[in-house]
Design a protein around this motif. Structure first.
Motif, PDB file in Angstrom:
ATOM      1  N   LEU A  72      -3.628   8.184  -4.950  1.00 16.42           N
ATOM      2  CA  LEU A  72      -4.086   9.569  -4.977  1.00 16.42           C
ATOM      3  C   LEU A  72      -4.222  10.411  -6.150  1.00 16.42           C
ATOM      4  O   LEU A  72      -5.208  11.266  -6.412  1.00 16.42           O
ATOM      5  CB  LEU A  72      -2.784  10.369  -4.008  1.00 16.42           C
ATOM      6  CG  LEU A  72      -2.801   9.881  -2.545  1.00 16.42           C
ATOM      7  CD1 LEU A  72      -1.558  10.465  -1.689  1.00 16.42           C
ATOM      8  CD2 LEU A  72      -4.058  10.318  -1.591  1.00 16.42           C
ATOM      9  N   VAL A  73      -3.345   9.955  -7.213  1.00 20.60           N
ATOM     10  CA  VAL A  73      -3.409  10.507  -8.543  1.00 20.60           C
ATOM     11  C   VAL A  73      -4.818  10.197  -9.035  1.00 20.60           C
ATOM     12  O   VAL A  73      -5.266  11.044  -9.703  1.00 20.60           O
ATOM     13  CB  VAL A  73      -2.159  10.123  -9.123  1.00 20.60           C
ATOM     14  CG1 VAL A  73      -2.363  10.436 -10.717  1.00 20.60           C
ATOM     15  CG2 VAL A  73      -0.895  10.747  -8.648  1.00 20.60           C
ATOM     16  N   MET A  74      -4.897   8.822  -8.991  1.00 20.57           N
ATOM     17  CA  MET A  74      -6.338   8.518  -9.827  1.00 20.57           C
ATOM     18  C   MET A  74      -7.411   9.293  -9.077  1.00 20.57           C
ATOM     19  O   MET A  74      -8.243   9.746  -9.741  1.00 20.57           O
ATOM     20  CB  MET A  74      -6.448   7.114  -9.276  1.00 20.57           C
ATOM     21  CG  MET A  74      -7.784   6.459  -9.916  1.00 20.57           C
ATOM     22  SD  MET A  74      -7.630   6.275 -11.677  1.00 20.57           S
ATOM     23  CE  MET A  74      -6.619   4.756 -12.020  1.00 20.57           C
ATOM     24  N   SER A  75      -7.460   9.622  -7.589  1.00 24.99           N
ATOM     25  CA  SER A  75      -8.480  10.082  -6.997  1.00 24.99           C
ATOM     26  C   SER A  75      -8.567  11.724  -7.797  1.00 24.99           C
ATOM     27  O   SER A  75      -9.534  12.283  -8.016  1.00 24.99           O
ATOM     28  CB  SER A  75      -8.210  10.200  -5.535  1.00 24.99           C
ATOM     29  OG  SER A  75      -8.549   9.073  -4.968  1.00 24.99           O
TER      30      SER A  75
ATOM     31  N   ALA B 202       4.893  12.258  -9.771  1.00 23.83           N
ATOM     32  CA  ALA B 202       5.201  11.880 -10.936  1.00 23.83           C
ATOM     33  C   ALA B 202       6.109  10.812 -11.240  1.00 23.83           C
ATOM     34  O   ALA B 202       6.269   9.901 -12.207  1.00 23.83           O
ATOM     35  CB  ALA B 202       5.691  13.079 -11.633  1.00 23.83           C
ATOM     36  N   ARG B 203       7.144  10.656 -10.205  1.00 22.14           N
ATOM     37  CA  ARG B 203       8.282   9.789 -10.336  1.00 22.14           C
ATOM     38  C   ARG B 203       7.645   8.347 -10.219  1.00 22.14           C
ATOM     39  O   ARG B 203       8.270   7.344 -10.720  1.00 22.14           O
ATOM     40  CB  ARG B 203       9.302   9.876  -9.429  1.00 22.14           C
ATOM     41  CG  ARG B 203      10.260  11.145  -9.630  1.00 22.14           C
ATOM     42  CD  ARG B 203      11.360  11.093  -8.825  1.00 22.14           C
ATOM     43  NE  ARG B 203      12.330  12.355  -9.072  1.00 22.14           N
ATOM     44  CZ  ARG B 203      13.318  12.072  -9.977  1.00 22.14           C
ATOM     45  NH1 ARG B 203      13.404  11.016 -10.660  1.00 22.14           N
ATOM     46  NH2 ARG B 203      13.949  13.109 -10.361  1.00 22.14           N
ATOM     47  N   SER B 204       6.524   8.250  -9.876  1.00 22.59           N
ATOM     48  CA  SER B 204       5.832   6.871  -9.647  1.00 22.59           C
ATOM     49  C   SER B 204       5.609   6.269 -10.836  1.00 22.59           C
ATOM     50  O   SER B 204       5.282   5.079 -11.001  1.00 22.59           O
ATOM     51  CB  SER B 204       4.691   6.949  -8.739  1.00 22.59           C
ATOM     52  OG  SER B 204       5.046   7.284  -7.291  1.00 22.59           O
ATOM     53  N   PHE B 205       5.517   7.077 -11.742  1.00 23.69           N
ATOM     54  CA  PHE B 205       5.119   6.631 -13.071  1.00 23.69           C
ATOM     55  C   PHE B 205       6.316   5.969 -14.039  1.00 23.69           C
ATOM     56  O   PHE B 205       6.151   5.365 -15.274  1.00 23.69           O
ATOM     57  CB  PHE B 205       4.486   7.940 -14.002  1.00 23.69           C
ATOM     58  CG  PHE B 205       3.066   8.038 -13.579  1.00 23.69           C
ATOM     59  CD1 PHE B 205       2.098   7.677 -14.094  1.00 23.69           C
ATOM     60  CD2 PHE B 205       2.893   8.785 -12.269  1.00 23.69           C
ATOM     61  CE1 PHE B 205       0.769   7.810 -13.578  1.00 23.69           C
ATOM     62  CE2 PHE B 205       1.504   9.302 -12.020  1.00 23.69           C
ATOM     63  CZ  PHE B 205       0.663   8.793 -12.384  1.00 23.69           C
TER      64      PHE B 205
ATOM     65  N   LEU C 168       0.867  -1.191   0.132  1.00 29.53           N
ATOM     66  CA  LEU C 168       0.179   0.171  -0.113  1.00 29.53           C
ATOM     67  C   LEU C 168       1.008   1.349  -0.136  1.00 29.53           C
ATOM     68  O   LEU C 168       0.621   2.136  -0.566  1.00 29.53           O
ATOM     69  CB  LEU C 168      -1.300   0.039   1.159  1.00 29.53           C
ATOM     70  CG  LEU C 168      -1.897   1.023   1.450  1.00 29.53           C
ATOM     71  CD1 LEU C 168      -2.802   1.321   0.133  1.00 29.53           C
ATOM     72  CD2 LEU C 168      -2.607   1.106   2.454  1.00 29.53           C
ATOM     73  N   LYS C 169       2.219   1.174   0.763  1.00 24.08           N
ATOM     74  CA  LYS C 169       2.749   2.280   0.789  1.00 24.08           C
ATOM     75  C   LYS C 169       3.458   2.836  -0.804  1.00 24.08           C
ATOM     76  O   LYS C 169       3.410   3.933  -0.933  1.00 24.08           O
ATOM     77  CB  LYS C 169       3.978   2.042   1.724  1.00 24.08           C
ATOM     78  CG  LYS C 169       5.211   3.256   1.844  1.00 24.08           C
ATOM     79  CD  LYS C 169       6.321   2.894   2.775  1.00 24.08           C
ATOM     80  CE  LYS C 169       7.140   4.133   3.047  1.00 24.08           C
ATOM     81  NZ  LYS C 169       8.289   3.629   3.650  1.00 24.08           N
ATOM     82  N   LEU C 170       3.728   2.001  -1.596  1.00 25.10           N
ATOM     83  CA  LEU C 170       4.135   1.895  -2.894  1.00 25.10           C
ATOM     84  C   LEU C 170       2.922   2.392  -3.918  1.00 25.10           C
ATOM     85  O   LEU C 170       3.154   3.203  -4.662  1.00 25.10           O
ATOM     86  CB  LEU C 170       4.896   0.677  -3.285  1.00 25.10           C
ATOM     87  CG  LEU C 170       6.338   0.547  -2.866  1.00 25.10           C
ATOM     88  CD1 LEU C 170       6.834  -0.743  -3.307  1.00 25.10           C
ATOM     89  CD2 LEU C 170       7.312   1.477  -2.902  1.00 25.10           C
ATOM     90  N   LEU C 171       1.780   1.622  -3.474  1.00 26.07           N
ATOM     91  CA  LEU C 171       0.857   2.182  -4.359  1.00 26.07           C
ATOM     92  C   LEU C 171      -0.003   3.168  -4.324  1.00 26.07           C
ATOM     93  O   LEU C 171      -0.488   3.875  -5.023  1.00 26.07           O
ATOM     94  CB  LEU C 171      -0.290   0.736  -4.394  1.00 26.07           C
ATOM     95  CG  LEU C 171      -1.271   0.730  -5.354  1.00 26.07           C
ATOM     96  CD1 LEU C 171      -0.972   0.725  -6.730  1.00 26.07           C
ATOM     97  CD2 LEU C 171      -2.361  -0.166  -4.857  1.00 26.07           C
ATOM     98  N   LEU C 172       0.018   3.815  -2.899  1.00 24.13           N
ATOM     99  CA  LEU C 172      -0.521   5.124  -2.542  1.00 24.13           C
ATOM    100  C   LEU C 172      -0.579   6.270  -3.343  1.00 24.13           C
ATOM    101  O   LEU C 172      -1.589   6.960  -3.397  1.00 24.13           O
ATOM    102  CB  LEU C 172      -0.418   5.278  -0.958  1.00 24.13           C
ATOM    103  CG  LEU C 172      -1.241   6.430  -0.184  1.00 24.13           C
ATOM    104  CD1 LEU C 172      -2.482   6.004  -0.253  1.00 24.13           C
ATOM    105  CD2 LEU C 172      -0.625   6.829   1.303  1.00 24.13           C
TER     106      LEU C 172
END
Length: 403
Positions: free
Chosen positions: A216-219, A380-383, A208-212
């Motif tokens: 948030l971006v989706m919301s 953005a770096r999560s992408f 969840l920590k990595l996906l969070l």
């Protein structure tokens, strides 16, 4: 998986996205007619409208468990006809209990459908080794425009809901069932999606920590989208002084620019990378909200809604794709959990803007989704990594050039 199999899988999944776009648009654009047919009061209507995304979230959660046993293709094959039949049920009933049941089935089925469609899209993108997710969502946008146009015809000619819905279901249901024969779960290089290292590797869970950040971006993206969907007409007419006819245009412009942006978006991701495209889309969308908030008149406001379409359209497809890259061994679970925040944003966005508009001003309310969309830059770096790299950075072999 052969090149021909991947092409067939891509085409059949694109058809599924398009069919869903038609079905959803036919439902949401005929809400006044549904309210009239069943005598639903203005006070009760928000309960019905909120129930659909809540149940869709529950359907998405359940899908994570089901696909572990039967695979996303099987779930999609049977939930898409269920969505279409539920739509028909909405048009066929006469009592409030009838529409409550039909909308309940629609909500549960659409959550499973959305999750399984994007699961297949993520796996096919992995097999291709390059960005194709935006193309699937472009098919959804095209379906939405088609459905909204059919709904306009039904409203223009004052057709009963059943008369509007029945021909569409008669055409789309067998087409969806026929296309489902070619649903394909793409396989990554050397089975990376099953054995990849890190949190998404074999035996690893979805952190969840990595996906969070992606949640948030989706919301945030869906708060922006629901703001346009629910408030653009009222804003243009009541705040910017546009005519009643002109007030119907912003959402149509938004839908068309969303389609155009998604149609070419994959090329941008391949050329510049997902991180750059998401950053650019976020900045453009934030600029669109700023233009809308500060617009002196209706035509400048239209420019803002045009910017919003081009900006927001890239974020959601790339968020699903990023979840697949982040958890290559558990992408189905990651997509199912991420998909819940689609409905969170939808539930929050419209009431939030409405409450702020009533308590403060609608111009000021437009600044809230602007700030939330800007917050995407923080994540953005999560992408990353770049979409041409899967399974520890190995380039996909020849199937990257399929179709």
């Amino acid at each position: 998986m052969t090149d021909a199999g991947l092409r067939q899988g891509r085409a059949s999944l694109g058809l599924s996205f398009g069919v869903q776009g038609v079905a959803f648009a036919l439902l949401v654009t005929r809400i006044p007619a549904i309210q009239d047919q069943y005598g639903i009061s203005d006070g009760l209507l928000p309960v019905f409208l909120a129930a659909v995304p809540i149940l869709a979230g529950a359907g998405s959660v359940a899908t994570e468990k089901v696909v572990a046993r039967v695979g996303p293709g099987v779930v999609l094959r049977w939930t898409q006809p269920l969505v279409l039949l539920a739509l028909l049920g909405v048009g066929a009933g006469r009592e409030v209990g009838h529409v409550a049941l039909a909308l309940g089935v629609f909500g549960l089925a659409v959550g499973a459908l959305d999750a399984s469609m994007n699961m297949l899209g993520v796996s096919l993108q992995r097999a291709y080794g390059r960005s194709i997710m935006l193309g699937f969502h472009a098919a959804y946008s095209l379906g939405g425009i088609t459905g909204a146009s059919l709904a306009w015809v039904g409203a223009r000619w004052d057709l009963p809901l059943l008369v509007s819905y029945l021909p569409v279901v008669v055409v789309l249901l067998p087409a969806a069932l026929a296309g489902s024969r070619w649903y394909t779960e793409g396989k990554g290089p050397e089975g990376a999606e099953k054995t990849g290292p890190g949190p998404g590797g074999a035996g690893g869970g979805v952190s969840l920590k990595l996906l969070l950040p992606l949640c948030l971006v989706m919301s945030f993206a869906y708060i922006g989208d629901s703001t346009v969907s629910n408030w653009s007409a009222k804003y243009l007419q009541d705040v910017l002084g546009g005519s009643e006819q002109l007030a119907t245009v912003p959402y149509n412009v938004y839908m068309v620019t969303t389609l155009l942006g998604r149609a070419v978006g994959d090329l941008g991701v391949r050329r510049f990378g997902a991180v750059a495209v998401v950053r650019g889309g976020s900045l453009l969308a934030a600029g669109g909200f700023a233009v809308v908030a500060l617009a002196p008149g209706a035509w400048v406001g239209m420019l803002g809604f045009t910017m919003l379409g081009f900006g927001l359209c890239v974020i959601v497809p790339q968020t699903f794709a990023a979840a697949g890259r982040m958890f290559p061994g558990n992408s189905d679970a990651a997509v199912a959990r991420l998909n819940i925040f689609n409905y969170v944003g939808f539930l929050v966005g419209s009431p939030l803007v409405g409450a702020l508009g009533d308590a403060w001003s609608y111009r000021g309310a437009m600044l809230v989704p602007m700030v939330l969309v800007l917050a995407t830059l923080v994540y953005a770096r999560s992408f990353g990594p770049e979409p041409a790299r899967y399974g520890g950075g190995h380039e996909r072999p020849h199937t990257a050039d399929v179709g």
